[in-house]
Design a protein around this motif. Structure first.
Motif, PDB file in Angstrom:
ATOM      1  N   THR A  44       0.827  -1.225   0.000  1.00  0.00           N
ATOM      2  CA  THR A  44       0.000   0.000   0.000  1.00  0.00           C
ATOM      3  C   THR A  44       0.851   1.260   0.000  1.00  0.00           C
ATOM      4  N   VAL A  45       2.162   1.117  -0.206  1.00  0.00           N
ATOM      5  CA  VAL A  45       3.038   2.277  -0.050  1.00  0.00           C
ATOM      6  C   VAL A  45       3.560   2.823  -1.368  1.00  0.00           C
ATOM      7  N   ASP A  46       3.289   2.138  -2.482  1.00  0.00           N
ATOM      8  CA  ASP A  46       3.796   2.643  -3.760  1.00  0.00           C
ATOM      9  C   ASP A  46       2.911   2.121  -4.884  1.00  0.00           C
ATOM     10  N   ASN A  47       3.352   2.311  -6.127  1.00  0.00           N
ATOM     11  CA  ASN A  47       2.561   1.903  -7.287  1.00  0.00           C
ATOM     12  C   ASN A  47       3.211   0.738  -8.021  1.00  0.00           C
ATOM     13  N   VAL A  48       3.829  -0.179  -7.248  1.00  0.00           N
ATOM     14  CA  VAL A  48       4.469  -1.361  -7.835  1.00  0.00           C
ATOM     15  C   VAL A  48       4.095  -2.588  -6.987  1.00  0.00           C
ATOM     16  N   GLU A  49       3.740  -3.676  -7.653  1.00  0.00           N
ATOM     17  CA  GLU A  49       3.565  -4.986  -7.015  1.00  0.00           C
ATOM     18  C   GLU A  49       4.440  -5.995  -7.761  1.00  0.00           C
ATOM     19  N   HIS A  50       4.994  -6.961  -6.993  1.00  0.00           N
ATOM     20  CA  HIS A  50       5.903  -7.901  -7.628  1.00  0.00           C
ATOM     21  C   HIS A  50       5.750  -9.285  -6.996  1.00  0.00           C
ATOM     22  N   LEU A  51       5.734 -10.306  -7.841  1.00  0.00           N
ATOM     23  CA  LEU A  51       5.692 -11.706  -7.397  1.00  0.00           C
ATOM     24  C   LEU A  51       6.888 -12.453  -7.969  1.00  0.00           C
ATOM     25  N   PHE A  52       7.470 -13.323  -7.139  1.00  0.00           N
ATOM     26  CA  PHE A  52       8.521 -14.221  -7.625  1.00  0.00           C
ATOM     27  C   PHE A  52       8.398 -15.534  -6.856  1.00  0.00           C
ATOM     28  N   VAL A  62      -3.473 -18.568 -12.836  1.00  0.00           N
ATOM     29  CA  VAL A  62      -4.182 -17.320 -13.122  1.00  0.00           C
ATOM     30  C   VAL A  62      -3.482 -16.191 -12.378  1.00  0.00           C
ATOM     31  N   ILE A  63      -3.134 -15.129 -13.108  1.00  0.00           N
ATOM     32  CA  ILE A  63      -2.607 -13.910 -12.486  1.00  0.00           C
ATOM     33  C   ILE A  63      -3.740 -12.887 -12.466  1.00  0.00           C
ATOM     34  N   GLN A  64      -4.074 -12.387 -11.283  1.00  0.00           N
ATOM     35  CA  GLN A  64      -5.207 -11.472 -11.139  1.00  0.00           C
ATOM     36  C   GLN A  64      -4.733 -10.109 -10.649  1.00  0.00           C
ATOM     37  N   VAL A  65      -5.210  -9.066 -11.312  1.00  0.00           N
ATOM     38  CA  VAL A  65      -4.989  -7.689 -10.880  1.00  0.00           C
ATOM     39  C   VAL A  65      -6.337  -7.133 -10.420  1.00  0.00           C
ATOM     40  N   ARG A  66      -6.361  -6.569  -9.216  1.00  0.00           N
ATOM     41  CA  ARG A  66      -7.632  -6.023  -8.739  1.00  0.00           C
ATOM     42  C   ARG A  66      -7.375  -4.748  -7.934  1.00  0.00           C
ATOM     43  N   LYS A  67      -8.380  -3.849  -7.971  1.00  0.00           N
ATOM     44  CA  LYS A  67      -8.284  -2.618  -7.204  1.00  0.00           C
ATOM     45  C   LYS A  67      -8.644  -2.903  -5.754  1.00  0.00           C
ATOM     46  N   SER A  68      -7.979  -2.225  -4.849  1.00  0.00           N
ATOM     47  CA  SER A  68      -8.317  -2.335  -3.427  1.00  0.00           C
ATOM     48  C   SER A  68      -8.354  -0.939  -2.833  1.00  0.00           C
ATOM     49  N   ALA A  69      -9.069  -0.789  -1.726  1.00  0.00           N
ATOM     50  CA  ALA A  69      -9.233   0.523  -1.102  1.00  0.00           C
ATOM     51  C   ALA A  69      -8.023   0.875  -0.265  1.00  0.00           C
ATOM     52  N   VAL A  70      -7.681   2.171  -0.244  1.00  0.00           N
ATOM     53  CA  VAL A  70      -6.662   2.702   0.650  1.00  0.00           C
ATOM     54  C   VAL A  70      -7.380   3.611   1.635  1.00  0.00           C
ATOM     55  N   ASN A  71      -7.297   3.308   2.895  1.00  0.00           N
ATOM     56  CA  ASN A  71      -8.022   4.060   3.932  1.00  0.00           C
ATOM     57  C   ASN A  71      -9.518   4.087   3.651  1.00  0.00           C
ATOM     58  N   GLY A  72     -10.020   2.983   3.072  1.00  0.00           N
ATOM     59  CA  GLY A  72     -11.454   2.839   2.831  1.00  0.00           C
ATOM     60  C   GLY A  72     -11.950   3.487   1.559  1.00  0.00           C
ATOM     61  N   ASP A  73     -11.103   4.145   0.763  1.00  0.00           N
ATOM     62  CA  ASP A  73     -11.555   4.872  -0.427  1.00  0.00           C
ATOM     63  C   ASP A  73     -10.837   4.359  -1.662  1.00  0.00           C
ATOM     64  N   ARG A  74     -11.547   4.394  -2.782  1.00  0.00           N
ATOM     65  CA  ARG A  74     -10.953   4.176  -4.087  1.00  0.00           C
ATOM     66  C   ARG A  74     -10.920   5.513  -4.814  1.00  0.00           C
ATOM     67  N   ILE A  75      -9.815   5.775  -5.452  1.00  0.00           N
ATOM     68  CA  ILE A  75      -9.664   7.061  -6.134  1.00  0.00           C
ATOM     69  C   ILE A  75     -10.536   7.120  -7.379  1.00  0.00           C
ATOM     70  N   ALA A  82       0.323  -1.578 -16.272  1.00  0.00           N
ATOM     71  CA  ALA A  82       1.186  -2.423 -17.105  1.00  0.00           C
ATOM     72  C   ALA A  82       1.538  -3.667 -16.288  1.00  0.00           C
ATOM     73  N   LEU A  83       1.386  -4.833 -16.905  1.00  0.00           N
ATOM     74  CA  LEU A  83       1.687  -6.109 -16.246  1.00  0.00           C
ATOM     75  C   LEU A  83       2.624  -6.915 -17.129  1.00  0.00           C
ATOM     76  N   SER A  84       3.716  -7.359 -16.535  1.00  0.00           N
ATOM     77  CA  SER A  84       4.629  -8.249 -17.263  1.00  0.00           C
ATOM     78  C   SER A  84       4.864  -9.493 -16.414  1.00  0.00           C
ATOM     79  N   PHE A  85       5.070 -10.633 -17.070  1.00  0.00           N
ATOM     80  CA  PHE A  85       5.362 -11.860 -16.312  1.00  0.00           C
ATOM     81  C   PHE A  85       6.173 -12.810 -17.185  1.00  0.00           C
ATOM     82  N   ASN A  86       6.848 -13.678 -16.515  1.00  0.00           N
ATOM     83  CA  ASN A  86       7.676 -14.682 -17.191  1.00  0.00           C
ATOM     84  C   ASN A  86       7.544 -15.991 -16.425  1.00  0.00           C
ATOM     85  N   PHE A  87       7.278 -17.040 -17.146  1.00  0.00           N
ATOM     86  CA  PHE A  87       7.118 -18.374 -16.575  1.00  0.00           C
ATOM     87  C   PHE A  87       8.169 -19.253 -17.227  1.00  0.00           C
ATOM     88  N   SER A  88       9.238 -19.602 -16.468  1.00  0.00           N
ATOM     89  CA  SER A  88      10.384 -20.278 -17.082  1.00  0.00           C
ATOM     90  C   SER A  88      10.842 -21.448 -16.220  1.00  0.00           C
TER      91      SER A  88
END
Length: 324
Positions: A44-52, A62-75, A82-88
């Motif tokens: 919740t502290v920046d605009n980047v999420e990362h999985l490894f 399945v890779i899912q992107v979803r909006k979540s509330a910050v302090n109870g509000d959605r902007i 942008a989503l990138s992934f690699n399966f190797s």
């Protein structure tokens, strides 16, 4: 790739919506096709999420992107991202480092190594007698760095091969070897902290000052660190029969035993091996019997030959170590 394993790396980024005073919060999740959650990135502290995630079995995800509330509000209700992934396939593991083996006793060897990879699913440990064929003795979990190999034979050289593996490949194997302690080496180590024939642990040393050297204490199951007030040869119940009895170690073939006698203490003791006495080759002393006490010791009884019972004999037991 049937039986293989895979790594997945996925990164999600987004920017502040046009005209917005703040930024939406997005979450990134990884699911199996049946809906089982594998991993999440919910910062919740920046605009980047990362999985490894490492060593995933082959299958559908399945890779899912979803909006979540910050302090109870959605902007805003919409968000461009942008989503990138690699399966190797998982890479070949790195071989273990600093693989060493050291005797931990007469029946065990301690093995240690450095785990130098994050890509292994386990370690395969093999053992062989010198020059023989390797046989797997255990499969170990990832990140393990030691193993105690027990139930071995004393004074035996064992060779080991260690291989990190994952479903895709094996690392290069590393090897080492060690020899289990001889029984007397293990006895020295347990009593003096060293297996070497030196210092207080030397065969001829007498650290408890009871006039019984270490080798004789080892051979007759006495404590080398506690002064023994009794003698090695016991005659309390046998003296009237002109017999003597003593306990000897029977599980160490590197020891040889000798019985010395003299008719008076002015003359030197004359020694004869117990093997010769047992064979009936001594003119003064004869073998009576032996009784097994346990897997390591037996009780021996010898007597003065009937034609010599009127003689006065002084006896002394001597032990020799034929190994280094």
């Amino acid at each position: 790739l049937d039986g293989a394993s895979f790594h997945i790396a996925s990164t999600l980024v987004w920017n502040k919506a046009f005209g917005a005073s703040d930024i939406n919060n997005l979450d990134l999740d990884l699911y199996q096709l049946d809906g089982t959650l594998i991993a999440s990135s919910h910062s919740t502290v920046d605009n980047v999420e990362h999985l490894f995630e490492r060593n995933l079995p082959p299958g559908d995800y399945v890779i899912q992107v979803r909006k979540s509330a910050v302090n109870g509000d959605r902007i805003s209700d919409s968000e461009t991202y942008a989503l990138s992934f690699n399966f190797s396939p998982s890479p070949t593991p790195t071989a273990a480092g600093s693989f060493t083996a050291n005797a931990a006793g007469d029946f065990s060897i301690q093995l240690t190594w450095n785990d130098q990879t994050d890509d292994e699913t386990g370690y395969r440990l093999e053992r062989r007698l010198s020059g023989g064929t390797y046989t797997e003795i255990v499969s170990l979990d990832p990140n393990v760095e030691s193993y105690l190999d027990a139930n071995l034979d004393p004074d035996t050289l064992y060779e080991y091969r260690l291989t990190a593996f994952n479903p895709n490949a094996d690392a290069s194997s590393v090897t080492t070897s060690a020899t289990t302690y001889r029984r007397i080496e293990n006895w020295r180590f347990e009593n003096f902290g060293t297996a070497t024939n030196s210092g207080d642990a030397a065969d001829i040393a007498d650290p408890d000052a009871d006039q019984i050297p270490n080798l004789l204490e080892y051979a007759t199951e006495l404590d080398p660190n506690t002064s023994d007030s009794i003698g090695i040869i016991q005659t309390d119940s046998l003296s009237e029969q002109k017999q003597i009895s003593f306990k000897l170690r029977s599980d160490d073939t590197t020891l040889s035993y000798w019985l010395g006698y003299t008719e008076n203490l002015l003359n030197a003791f004359q020694y004869t091996s117990l093997e010769d006495i047992d064979s009936g080759l001594h003119p003064e002393i004869e073998f009576i019997q032996s009784n097994s006490l346990d897997s390591s010791f037996e009780d021996r009884t010898y007597g003065i030959r009937s034609e010599n019972v009127a003689k006065q004999l002084f006896l002394k037991l001597r032990v020799e170590n034929t190994s280094p």
